[in-house]
Design an enzyme around this catalytic site. Structure first.
Site, short mmCIF file in Angstrom:
data_model
loop_
_atom_site.label_atom_id
_atom_site.label_comp_id
_atom_site.label_asym_id
_atom_site.label_seq_id
_atom_site.Cartn_x
_atom_site.Cartn_y
_atom_site.Cartn_z
N CYS A 322 0.82 -1.20 0.00
CA CYS A 322 0.00 0.00 0.00
C CYS A 322 0.87 1.26 0.00
O CYS A 322 1.47 1.58 -1.02
CB CYS A 322 -0.97 -0.02 1.17
SG CYS A 322 -2.41 1.05 0.92
N GLY A 323 0.99 1.98 1.11
CA GLY A 323 1.82 3.18 1.13
C GLY A 323 3.26 2.90 0.77
O GLY A 323 3.92 3.71 0.12
#
Length: 440
Positions: A322-323
């Site tokens: 994700c991030g």
């Protein structure tokens, strides 16, 4: 192992605030272990702040039921009581026909009683009818008490006490409606300014000031258990893993780190936000978090991005979730500004893209990714959009979930992979096994 499940009649009734407030208050006099039903990083971070112990997720979709119970036993070691925060309503799960994936399923699996949180705004006897319905719906669930939230005043409280006495349920306390207890504004769940987290915790504590903590402790019970020592495959690899930990990279399952350590992998934590250089390592594990809030600071740490590119070119193993995956893209767009990122993937990330909350993912490895094989379970949060270039390759076919684009996820480059999916180490028998083989 003894404990209690704090469940709700639905979402938004105050479960997180009340659960965390209880953990914080009780931790002043005993050792409290927090748990969260389902996939979540934010609530468990609050639990950890409240108790000083790592809170763990209990999820029967990502983990087999016997493993879920082992995680609970493992996490509860050394604790006096465990408090499990439920998800959504007590009986909400993956099906309308059974309790799979619900808080009720976890309560039965762990053998814990349930305390039901009820939002009684504009309700009196109707609140009692709701509670009675919850009590009779599944006789295997022991609803041992209720906490009633959103009390408007003395008259409202007295009517509710009479109504609850009529159905014979223990009332552990009532929480008055109070604007001074409002939780500070949060970004995707957690405060933008981490210095305000103490104020948030204080607000949660004030919510439970009038609750009967002695009675709560008294109703806790659970099964006798033995220590668990077979959660992970054990090896002595002598490998190292660099794991960034700060406000930009803070979403990690504790079990993933423990799984690495069980394989003899030494963890090297560092903070890109504090200007730390990228450590030399065999594995780079970039978790999710809030990189979009710190793009200017991250972009100034040129050693971090350049180091990631070099590590990829050197065929080091790199996992971005994700991030972490966003920082592996060529650029990140936020509020009209474009920031350079590591450039491992020919892809642009836009944090003003589609937004939807957590959902489960089932992915199949298509053979192009060396790091993971077979069918993979996890979950994803979509608060951004990634636009891959025409030559971008993917390692996963999405069977359930959103992925990056066109039912594809897991951008790959050499031994690097970036994905929206958060994997849980205990969703498979040997999560880190193939990676250790590649490194060795």
């Amino acid at each position: 192992m003894k404990g209690v499940v704090i469940a709700g009649t639905g979402s938004g009734v105050g479960k997180t605030s009340i659960s965390t407030g209880l953990m914080s208050k009780l931790s002043k006099s005993m050792r409290v272990q927090g748990f969260k039903v389902g996939p979540d990083f934010i609530d468990t971070m609050y639990h950890r702040s409240a108790t000083g112990r790592c809170s763990r997720n209990l999820d029967s979709f990502m983990m087999p039921k016997d493993v879920v119970k082992k995680v609970a036993v493992h996490g509860s070691k050394g604790a006096d009581i465990s408090i499990v925060e439920g998800v959504r309503g007590l009986y909400e799960g993956r099906s309308g026909k059974d309790d799979s994936g619900s808080t009720a399923e976890l309560a039965k699996l762990l053998g814990f009683p349930v305390v039901l949180v009820v939002n009684a705004r504009s309700l009196t006897r109707s609140a009692a009818a709701i509670v009675k319905g919850f009590m009779s719906y599944d006789k295997e669930i022991d609803i041992a008490g209720v906490i009633i939230n959103n009390i408007s005043g003395d008259q409202h409280e007295n009517k509710l006490k009479d109504a609850m006495e009529e159905i014979g349920i223990n009332v552990l306390g009532m929480v008055r409606r109070d604007a001074d207890r409002a939780i500070p504004e949060r970004h995707l769940g957690l405060s933008k300014d981490r210095s305000s987290d103490k104020n948030t915790l204080d607000s949660m504590e004030r919510m439970v000031e009038e609750l009967d903590l002695d009675q709560l402790v008294e109703i806790c019970y659970g099964p006798e258990t033995n220590d668990v020592d077979d959660l992970y495959v054990k090896r002595d690899t002598g490998l190292t893993a660099a794991v960034p930990v700060d406000d930009a990279f803070c979403f990690y399952y504790k079990e993933n780190i423990e799984c690495m350590m069980a394989s003899g992998i030494k963890i090297k934590n560092f903070s890109p936000l504090n200007g730390d250089m990228l450590p030399d390592a065999d594995i780079y594990y970039l978790g999710g978090g809030y990189p979009e809030l710190h793009l200017e600071t991250l972009s100034e740490n040129r050693d971090f991005f350049q180091g990631l590119r070099t590590a990829c070119e050197d065929n080091k193993v790199m996992i971005g979730e994700c991030g972490g995956m966003l920082t592996m893209c060529s650029s990140i767009v936020s509020e009209g500004m474009t920031y350079k990122a590591a450039g491992i993937f020919d892809a642009e990330a836009d944090v003003a893209g589609k937004r939807h909350g957590p959902s489960y993912v089932v992915a199949g490895s298509n053979g192009k990714c060396r790091l993971f094989d077979g069918t993979i379970k996890g979950h994803e949060f979509h608060y951004s959009t990634v636009r891959p270039g025409s030559g971008c390759e993917f390692g996963f076919d999405i069977l359930r979930g959103g992925g990056i684009v066109g039912n594809k996820d897991g951008m790959i480059c050499r031994n690097s992979i970036g994905t929206y999916m958060y994997q849980h180490a205990l969703s498979t028998d040997d999560w880190i096994g193939r990676i250790t083989e590649i490194c060795e």
